[in-house]
Design an enzyme around this catalytic site. Structure first.
Site, short mmCIF file in Angstrom:
data_model
loop_
_atom_site.label_atom_id
_atom_site.label_comp_id
_atom_site.label_asym_id
_atom_site.label_seq_id
_atom_site.Cartn_x
_atom_site.Cartn_y
_atom_site.Cartn_z
N ILE A 13 47.39 -32.83 75.66
CA ILE A 13 46.15 -32.61 74.91
C ILE A 13 45.84 -33.82 74.02
O ILE A 13 44.69 -34.22 73.86
CB ILE A 13 46.28 -31.32 74.06
CG1 ILE A 13 46.51 -30.11 74.97
CG2 ILE A 13 45.04 -31.10 73.20
CD1 ILE A 13 46.89 -28.83 74.23
N ASN A 89 48.18 -33.26 66.15
CA ASN A 89 48.32 -32.64 67.47
C ASN A 89 49.77 -32.60 67.95
O ASN A 89 50.19 -31.66 68.62
CB ASN A 89 47.46 -33.42 68.47
CG ASN A 89 47.88 -33.16 69.91
OD1 ASN A 89 47.55 -32.13 70.49
ND2 ASN A 89 48.64 -34.08 70.49
N SER A 151 49.17 -22.76 67.45
CA SER A 151 49.20 -21.97 68.70
C SER A 151 49.01 -20.51 68.38
O SER A 151 49.59 -19.99 67.41
CB SER A 151 50.54 -22.16 69.41
OG SER A 151 50.60 -21.26 70.51
N TYR A 170 59.59 -21.31 68.67
CA TYR A 170 58.35 -22.10 68.72
C TYR A 170 57.24 -21.36 67.96
O TYR A 170 56.53 -21.93 67.13
CB TYR A 170 57.96 -22.35 70.18
CG TYR A 170 56.59 -22.95 70.37
CD1 TYR A 170 56.31 -24.24 69.91
CD2 TYR A 170 55.58 -22.24 71.01
CE1 TYR A 170 55.04 -24.79 70.08
CE2 TYR A 170 54.32 -22.80 71.19
CZ TYR A 170 54.06 -24.06 70.72
OH TYR A 170 52.81 -24.61 70.89
N LYS A 174 55.10 -22.46 64.51
CA LYS A 174 53.64 -22.59 64.39
C LYS A 174 53.10 -21.69 63.29
O LYS A 174 52.16 -22.05 62.58
CB LYS A 174 52.98 -22.28 65.74
CG LYS A 174 53.22 -23.35 66.81
CD LYS A 174 52.66 -24.71 66.39
CE LYS A 174 52.63 -25.70 67.55
NZ LYS A 174 52.09 -27.02 67.17
N VAL A 204 46.67 -24.26 77.78
CA VAL A 204 46.16 -25.49 78.39
C VAL A 204 47.16 -26.02 79.41
O VAL A 204 48.36 -26.15 79.13
CB VAL A 204 45.93 -26.57 77.30
CG1 VAL A 204 45.22 -27.78 77.90
CG2 VAL A 204 45.13 -26.01 76.13
N1 LIG Z 1 49.47 -26.79 76.17
C1 LIG Z 1 49.26 -25.60 75.62
O1 LIG Z 1 48.98 -24.61 76.32
C2 LIG Z 1 49.35 -25.42 74.13
C3 LIG Z 1 49.07 -24.15 73.62
C4 LIG Z 1 49.12 -23.95 72.25
C5 LIG Z 1 49.42 -25.01 71.41
N2 LIG Z 1 49.69 -26.24 71.93
C6 LIG Z 1 49.98 -27.32 70.98
O2 LIG Z 1 49.18 -28.44 71.32
C7 LIG Z 1 49.84 -29.64 70.91
C8 LIG Z 1 49.91 -30.59 72.09
O3 LIG Z 1 50.70 -29.97 73.09
P1 LIG Z 1 50.68 -30.38 74.63
O4 LIG Z 1 50.55 -29.13 75.40
O5 LIG Z 1 49.74 -31.49 74.87
O6 LIG Z 1 52.21 -30.84 74.76
P2 LIG Z 1 52.88 -32.15 75.34
O7 LIG Z 1 52.22 -32.59 76.59
O8 LIG Z 1 54.34 -31.82 75.35
O9 LIG Z 1 52.59 -33.24 74.19
C9 LIG Z 1 53.25 -33.15 72.97
C10 LIG Z 1 53.00 -34.43 72.21
O10 LIG Z 1 53.72 -34.36 70.97
C11 LIG Z 1 54.52 -35.53 70.86
N3 LIG Z 1 55.74 -35.31 70.08
C12 LIG Z 1 56.74 -34.43 70.34
N4 LIG Z 1 57.71 -34.57 69.42
C13 LIG Z 1 57.32 -35.56 68.58
C14 LIG Z 1 57.89 -36.17 67.43
N5 LIG Z 1 59.09 -35.84 66.97
N6 LIG Z 1 57.19 -37.15 66.81
C15 LIG Z 1 55.98 -37.55 67.26
N7 LIG Z 1 55.39 -37.02 68.35
C16 LIG Z 1 56.06 -36.03 68.99
C17 LIG Z 1 54.85 -35.92 72.29
O11 LIG Z 1 55.26 -37.28 72.33
P3 LIG Z 1 56.33 -37.85 73.38
O12 LIG Z 1 55.54 -38.33 74.56
O13 LIG Z 1 56.99 -38.96 72.62
O14 LIG Z 1 57.26 -36.73 73.72
C18 LIG Z 1 53.49 -35.67 72.94
O15 LIG Z 1 52.61 -36.74 72.70
C19 LIG Z 1 51.21 -29.22 70.39
O16 LIG Z 1 51.18 -29.14 68.99
C20 LIG Z 1 51.40 -27.84 71.01
O17 LIG Z 1 52.27 -27.04 70.23
C21 LIG Z 1 49.67 -26.47 73.28
#
Ligand SMILES: NC(=O)c1ccc[n+]([C@@H]2O[C@H](COP(=O)([O-])OP(=O)(O)OC[C@H]3O[C@@H](n4cnc5c(N)ncnc54)[C@H](OP(=O)(O)O)[C@@H]3O)[C@@H](O)[C@H]2O)c1
Length: 274
Positions: A13, A89, A151, A170, A174, A204
């Site tokens: 995202i 994010n 979330s 998790y 949140k 997502v």
């Molecule tokens: N996808 C969904 O369905 C969904 C639903 C609800 C909420 N969310 C929330 O949306 C946000 C983005 O999630 P996503 O689905 O896009 O997940 P993702 O593809 O796993 O991306 C997570 C991002 O967070 C970064 N990150 C993780 N640990 C970190 C740290 N210690 N310091 C700095 N950056 C860090 C990752 O960087 P690296 O590349 O270095 O690992 C990556 O850029 C998150 O907060 C997640 O909880 C997602």
């Protein structure tokens, strides 16, 4: 023209936030990542064209010094313009609790404790430090909005209604993030006119379950079944593009004046999570 700081723009995202926001050449978009070189390469290869309005900085939510350095670097880049939007994010979506209920956490206690600490450091304490470090820049900005990507799984009413039992740690992280956002609103909302708002992006598709085992696919199927019962219109995960458009629409509509400060809403701007 606005100045955005977005964390976790390496993929998922976050990368989509970077893509959409930097499409407008008048916007300045600063992305924080753990691997700066890899993200710069990805931006050049996948976004192409002129993205000179994009700056990638190192920032790890588990490393305070790196966040402090990122804030200092940001201050140099933006100067007196400050930062209009901080989009928190980045987050850790851990695997260790993703496919089981609380009872599954009764074994491997050391591992559960270690991974829980890492999840809370990333999703709660790291965000708290991020906000404190960037508030001075937000105060200088015109728009003054701090958005935490949360979330719906952290919503207690949603858990009780759906009996969604997976991902307890998790979800708790949140819920704690939402509370911290409300505390920042308590301190800065009405007094400073800074909007602090938690927004869930919906479910997502970021490719997270591509390499799942058959057992994990089974659990995911059960989860989808609960979502369909909760929201009969639910047709499956949305794309990052759809999610980011919706989340942006919510933060544009939201304001301290209209009473959004410290709230926790979905990408639909409500308590409807999918
Ligand atoms: N996808 C969904 O369905 C969904 C639903 C609800 C909420 N969310 C929330 O949306 C946000 C983005 O999630 P996503 O689905 O896009 O997940 P993702 O593809 O796993 O991306 C997570 C991002 O967070 C970064 N990150 C993780 N640990 C970190 C740290 N210690 N310091 C700095 N950056 C860090 C990752 O960087 P690296 O590349 O270095 O690992 C990556 O850029 C998150 O907060 C997640 O909880 C997602």
């Amino acid at each position: 023209m606005s100045v955005y700081v977005v964390t976790g723009v390496s993929k998922g995202i976050g990368f989509e936030f970077l893509r959409q926001l930097s499409e407008d050449k008048d916007n300045l978009v600063i992305g924080l990542v753990r691997n700066k070189t890899a993200t710069e390469t990805k931006v050049a290869e996948e976004l192409g064209g002129d993205r000179s309005n994009v700056h990638i900085l190192h920032g790890d939510l588990t490393n305070y010094a790196s966040l402090k350095e990122a804030a200092a670097e940001t201050a140099k880049i933006v100067g007196d313009r400050g930062v209009d939007y901080l989009v928190a994010n980045a987050g850790l979506v851990p695997e260790f609790d993703a496919f089981g209920p609380v009872s599954a956490l009764s074994d491997n206690i050391d591992q559960v404790d270690r991974l829980t600490a890492e999840t809370f450091q990333t999703n709660v304490t790291g965000q708290l430090h991020l906000f404190n470090l960037f508030v001075p820049l937000i105060k200088k900005g015109k728009v003054k909005k701090v958005i935490a990507i949360s979330s719906g799984v952290g919503d207690v009413d949603f858990i009780n209604q759906t009996e969604m039992d997976v991902a307890p740690i998790y979800a708790a992280s949140k819920a704690a993030l939402n509370l911290i956002v409300a505390k920042f609103n308590a301190e800065y909302g009405k007094k400073e006119g800074i909007l602090f708002l938690s927004i869930s992006p919906g479910l997502v598709d970021v490719g997270r379950y591509e390499n799942s085992t058959p057992e994990q696919v089974n659990v995911f199927g059960g989860l989808v079944g609960k979502l369909v019962a909760y929201a009969p219109h639910f047709k499956g995960p949305i794309t990052p593009e759809e999610s980011v458009k919706a989340v942006r629409a919510v933060w544009e509509e939201a304001s301290v004046e209209e009473g959004w400060g410290g709230a926790f809403v979905s990408h639909l701007g409500s308590k409807q999570w999918v």
